[in-house]
Write a protein that holds these residues in place. Structure first.
Motif, PDB file in Angstrom:
ATOM      1  N   MET A 190      53.995  50.592 -29.251  1.00  0.00           N
ATOM      2  CA  MET A 190      54.109  49.364 -28.501  1.00  0.00           C
ATOM      3  C   MET A 190      54.255  48.234 -29.499  1.00  0.00           C
ATOM      4  N   SER A 191      55.271  47.418 -29.318  1.00  0.00           N
ATOM      5  CA  SER A 191      55.486  46.307 -30.234  1.00  0.00           C
ATOM      6  C   SER A 191      56.402  45.290 -29.571  1.00  0.00           C
ATOM      7  N   ALA A 192      56.130  44.014 -29.822  1.00  0.00           N
ATOM      8  CA  ALA A 192      56.938  42.940 -29.256  1.00  0.00           C
ATOM      9  C   ALA A 192      58.149  42.699 -30.149  1.00  0.00           C
ATOM     10  N   PRO A 193      59.206  42.049 -29.624  1.00  0.00           N
ATOM     11  CA  PRO A 193      60.371  41.752 -30.443  1.00  0.00           C
ATOM     12  C   PRO A 193      60.018  40.902 -31.657  1.00  0.00           C
ATOM     13  N   PHE A 194      60.785  41.033 -32.731  1.00  0.00           N
ATOM     14  CA  PHE A 194      60.485  40.390 -34.004  1.00  0.00           C
ATOM     15  C   PHE A 194      60.522  38.866 -33.932  1.00  0.00           C
ATOM     16  N   ASP A 195      61.364  38.294 -33.085  1.00  0.00           N
ATOM     17  CA  ASP A 195      61.537  36.847 -33.079  1.00  0.00           C
ATOM     18  C   ASP A 195      60.440  36.097 -32.335  1.00  0.00           C
ATOM     19  N   THR A 196      59.502  36.768 -31.724  1.00  0.00           N
ATOM     20  CA  THR A 196      58.409  36.080 -31.045  1.00  0.00           C
ATOM     21  C   THR A 196      57.289  35.777 -32.031  1.00  0.00           C
ATOM     22  N   LYS A 197      56.391  34.889 -31.625  1.00  0.00           N
ATOM     23  CA  LYS A 197      55.263  34.502 -32.468  1.00  0.00           C
ATOM     24  C   LYS A 197      54.085  35.447 -32.303  1.00  0.00           C
ATOM     25  N   VAL A 198      54.135  36.284 -31.274  1.00  0.00           N
ATOM     26  CA  VAL A 198      53.020  37.159 -30.940  1.00  0.00           C
ATOM     27  C   VAL A 198      53.506  38.602 -30.931  1.00  0.00           C
ATOM     28  N   HIS A 199      52.867  39.448 -31.710  1.00  0.00           N
ATOM     29  CA  HIS A 199      53.223  40.865 -31.797  1.00  0.00           C
ATOM     30  C   HIS A 199      51.992  41.703 -31.499  1.00  0.00           C
ATOM     31  N   VAL A 200      52.198  42.817 -30.823  1.00  0.00           N
ATOM     32  CA  VAL A 200      51.097  43.710 -30.488  1.00  0.00           C
ATOM     33  C   VAL A 200      51.419  45.100 -31.010  1.00  0.00           C
ATOM     34  N   SER A 201      50.444  45.724 -31.654  1.00  0.00           N
ATOM     35  CA  SER A 201      50.606  47.103 -32.101  1.00  0.00           C
ATOM     36  C   SER A 201      49.293  47.842 -31.882  1.00  0.00           C
ATOM     37  N   GLN A 202      49.366  49.152 -31.908  1.00  0.00           N
ATOM     38  CA  GLN A 202      48.174  49.967 -31.734  1.00  0.00           C
ATOM     39  C   GLN A 202      48.061  50.931 -32.902  1.00  0.00           C
TER      40      GLN A 202
END
Length: 127
Positions: A1-13
């Motif tokens: 799970m990961s948000a797109p690179f250009d956003t300010k907020v990223h999520v990983s597990q």
């Protein structure tokens, strides 16, 4: 799970840890992205959520409210919330002026990077 690179907020597990990484200037325009990250962490229900704030250069009451709300949810659910720094001066000031810094466990992100599971060393002790 990961948000797109250009956003300010990223999520990983990483194993039993949800890691939210936040960067840049955060204000009310970013509230949706921040809330979406918390929803991912809540749905995962893992024992620990870390929030890497080391690259946040500006934050206002939106971030403060999000952190306090997340802290309450984590305490209620018996989960751990750890802020990762070093905190940049604007974030430190926000937490200090609001009197909330002592309510959070803060660890150095460089220590967290040494562990393969993403969990910071000494997790669980107030910093």
């Amino acid at each position: 799970m990961s948000a797109p690179f250009d956003t300010k907020v990223h999520v990983s597990q990483h194993d039993l840890v949800v890691r939210i990484t936040v960067s840049g200037e955060l204000d009310h325009e970013d509230a949706e992205d921040v809330e979406a990250a918390w929803q991912v962490a809540d749905r995962a229900g893992l024992p620990t959520t870390t929030v890497d704030l080391s690259r946040v250069t500006f934050a206002d009451s939106m971030l403060l409210n999000a952190l306090l709300t997340a802290r309450h949810r984590h305490l209620t659910d018996g989960r751990e919330l750890v802020l990762l720094g070093p905190l940049q001066p604007p974030v430190s000031r926000l937490l200090e002026i609001s009197g909330t810094l002592g309510h959070f466990t803060v660890r150095d992100v460089r220590d967290a990077g040494d562990r393969s599971d993403g969990r910071p060393h000494g997790c669980g002790h107030r910093g």
